[in-house]
Design a protein around this motif. Structure first.
Motif, short mmCIF file in Angstrom:
data_model
loop_
_atom_site.label_atom_id
_atom_site.label_comp_id
_atom_site.label_asym_id
_atom_site.label_seq_id
_atom_site.Cartn_x
_atom_site.Cartn_y
_atom_site.Cartn_z
N ARG A 189 33.01 23.23 1.57
CA ARG A 189 32.96 23.02 3.02
C ARG A 189 31.68 22.28 3.43
NH1 ARG A 189 36.07 23.89 7.90
NH2 ARG A 189 34.54 23.49 9.51
N ALA A 190 30.58 22.56 2.74
CA ALA A 190 29.30 21.91 3.04
C ALA A 190 29.21 20.52 2.42
CB ALA A 190 28.14 22.77 2.55
N ARG A 191 30.18 20.19 1.58
CA ARG A 191 30.21 18.90 0.86
C ARG A 191 29.00 18.74 -0.04
NH1 ARG A 191 32.36 15.51 6.01
NH2 ARG A 191 34.56 16.00 5.72
N VAL A 192 28.69 19.83 -0.74
CA VAL A 192 27.64 19.79 -1.76
C VAL A 192 28.21 20.41 -3.04
CG1 VAL A 192 25.78 19.99 -0.06
CG2 VAL A 192 26.66 22.06 -1.19
N GLY A 193 27.58 20.11 -4.15
CA GLY A 193 28.00 20.71 -5.40
C GLY A 193 27.55 22.16 -5.49
N ARG A 194 28.21 22.90 -6.36
CA ARG A 194 27.84 24.30 -6.56
C ARG A 194 26.39 24.41 -7.04
NH1 ARG A 194 31.08 28.97 -8.11
NH2 ARG A 194 29.62 30.69 -7.98
N THR A 195 25.97 23.46 -7.88
CA THR A 195 24.59 23.46 -8.38
C THR A 195 23.60 23.30 -7.23
OG1 THR A 195 25.37 22.47 -10.44
CG2 THR A 195 23.01 22.37 -10.02
N THR A 196 23.93 22.41 -6.30
CA THR A 196 23.06 22.19 -5.14
C THR A 196 22.96 23.47 -4.32
OG1 THR A 196 23.60 19.85 -5.05
CG2 THR A 196 22.73 20.84 -3.03
N LEU A 197 24.10 24.12 -4.08
CA LEU A 197 24.08 25.37 -3.32
C LEU A 197 23.17 26.39 -4.00
CD1 LEU A 197 27.00 27.12 -1.55
CD2 LEU A 197 25.49 28.45 -2.99
N HIS A 198 23.27 26.50 -5.33
CA HIS A 198 22.45 27.48 -6.06
C HIS A 198 20.97 27.10 -6.07
CE1 HIS A 198 25.37 30.38 -7.35
NE2 HIS A 198 26.18 29.42 -7.78
N ARG A 199 20.68 25.82 -5.91
CA ARG A 199 19.28 25.41 -5.83
C ARG A 199 18.65 25.95 -4.54
NH1 ARG A 199 20.07 20.36 -7.51
NH2 ARG A 199 20.09 19.44 -5.43
N TYR A 200 19.43 26.00 -3.48
CA TYR A 200 18.94 26.52 -2.20
C TYR A 200 19.05 28.05 -2.13
CZ TYR A 200 18.71 21.81 -0.29
OH TYR A 200 18.39 20.50 -0.06
N PHE A 201 20.13 28.57 -2.68
CA PHE A 201 20.39 30.01 -2.62
C PHE A 201 20.85 30.46 -4.01
CE2 PHE A 201 21.44 28.13 1.53
CZ PHE A 201 20.48 28.75 2.32
N PRO A 202 19.90 30.90 -4.85
CA PRO A 202 20.23 31.22 -6.25
C PRO A 202 21.31 32.30 -6.41
CG PRO A 202 17.86 31.08 -5.95
CD PRO A 202 18.48 31.00 -4.58
N GLU A 203 21.34 33.28 -5.53
CA GLU A 203 22.32 34.37 -5.63
C GLU A 203 23.09 34.47 -4.32
OE1 GLU A 203 22.77 36.08 -8.37
OE2 GLU A 203 21.05 35.22 -9.44
N ARG A 204 24.27 35.06 -4.37
CA ARG A 204 25.07 35.27 -3.16
C ARG A 204 24.27 36.06 -2.12
NH1 ARG A 204 30.50 34.93 -2.03
NH2 ARG A 204 31.19 36.14 -0.24
N GLY A 205 23.52 37.05 -2.58
CA GLY A 205 22.71 37.85 -1.66
C GLY A 205 21.68 37.03 -0.92
N ASP A 206 21.12 36.00 -1.58
CA ASP A 206 20.15 35.12 -0.92
C ASP A 206 20.82 34.35 0.22
OD1 ASP A 206 18.12 35.82 -2.78
OD2 ASP A 206 18.92 34.36 -4.20
N LEU A 207 22.04 33.88 -0.05
CA LEU A 207 22.77 33.14 0.99
C LEU A 207 23.13 34.07 2.14
CD1 LEU A 207 24.21 30.66 2.09
CD2 LEU A 207 26.20 31.27 0.69
N LEU A 208 23.59 35.27 1.84
CA LEU A 208 23.97 36.20 2.89
C LEU A 208 22.78 36.60 3.75
CD1 LEU A 208 26.53 38.49 1.02
CD2 LEU A 208 26.99 36.52 2.50
N ALA A 209 21.62 36.79 3.11
CA ALA A 209 20.41 37.12 3.87
C ALA A 209 20.05 35.97 4.80
CB ALA A 209 19.26 37.43 2.92
N ALA A 210 20.19 34.73 4.30
CA ALA A 210 19.89 33.56 5.13
C ALA A 210 20.89 33.43 6.27
CB ALA A 210 19.89 32.30 4.26
N VAL A 211 22.16 33.75 6.01
CA VAL A 211 23.17 33.71 7.07
C VAL A 211 22.84 34.75 8.14
CG1 VAL A 211 25.60 34.16 7.62
CG2 VAL A 211 25.01 32.73 5.66
#
Length: 198
Positions: free
Chosen positions: A52-74
C-alpha cells in the motif's frame, strides 16, 4: 555546462537535508498506509502495508524493524492526528457545547485512525492519550456557561463522547449507514446527551 548541472543534481539528491526529507516522506507514506490497511484488517501482514505504501518489505523493515515498532509508531501517529484535530476544532472559541461538537466532528473525520485505535491489536492496548486538558477545559466551560448539563461531570462527558465515537466508527465499518448519516447521528446523539435542558 551539462556536466555541472548533472553534478549539482547529484549533490542535491545526496544532500543530508534532501535525504532527511525523502526519509520523512517514506516514513509518512508507511504510516499512512498502515492506518488504511489496519483499519480494514487489524491483523494484516506487513507485506500488505508495504504494498500500500509502494515500498519494498526491506524498506519497511529499515524504518520499522519489528511489527511492534510499526504499531507503536502508528499509535504516536494517532495521537498526533488527534492533537491536530483538536487544534482545528478551536476548543477555546464559542460556548462549551459547540466546542465539543466541533471536536466530535473533527474526530469523526479521522475514522481510519479511530478504527485502528479501537480495534487493532498492539495499538488498542497502548497507553495512548487522545484527549488533553483543552478538551476538559471546553467541557467545564460549557458546564459553567449553561450550554452543557451541569449534572454531568467532565470525565463522564468525555467517556460518553468516546463511546459514541466508537459506535459511530463501528456503524460506518459494518456498512449500517453511510458516513454522512452516521456523522449526523453522532453529533445529534452527543448534543442530546450533554446539552443543558432549556
Amino acid at each position: 555546462m551539462g556536466q555541472k548541472c548533472t553534478k549539482l543534481a547529484v549533490m542535491t539528491a545526496t544532500h543530508p537535508a534532501a535525504e532527511t526529507g525523502a526519509r520523512e516522506r517514506t516514513r509518512r507514506a508507511i504510516l499512512d498506509a498502515a492506518v488504511v490497511v489496519l483499519a480494514k484488517s487489524p491483523t494484516a501482514p506487513l507485506s500488505e502495508i508495504a504494498d500500500r505504501a509502494r515500498v519494498g518489505r526491506t524498506t519497511l523493515h529499515r524504518y520499522f524493524p519489528e511489527r511492534g515498532d510499526l504499531l507503536a509508531a502508528v499509535g504516536r501517529y494517532g495521537e498526533q492526528a488527534m492533537a491536530e484535530a483538536g487544534a482545528r476544532a478551536d476548543l477555546a472559541s464559542g460556548d462549551g457545547l459547540d466546542a465539543v461538537l466541533r471536536l466530535c466532528q473533527e474526530y469523526f473525520e479521522l475514522s481510519d485512525v479511530l478504527t485502528v485505535a479501537f480495534f487493532a491489536a498492539g495499538i488498542n492496548d497502548q497507553d495512548i492519550c487522545f484527549s488533553d486538558s483543552t478538551v476538559v477545559d471546553a467541557v467545564e466551560r460549557g458546564r459553567h456557561d449553561g450550554s452543557i448539563d451541569r449534572e454531568l461531570d467532565a470525565a463522564w462527558i468525555i467517556n460518553m463522547m468516546w463511546a459514541v465515537l466508537y459506535a459511530s466508527v463501528d456503524h460506518v465499518n459494518t456498512g449500517a449507514a453511510g458516513r454522512m448519516k452516521v456523522q449526523s447521528m453522532t453529533l445529534r446523539s452527543v448534543r442530546k446527551a450533554i446539552a443543558a435542558q432549556q
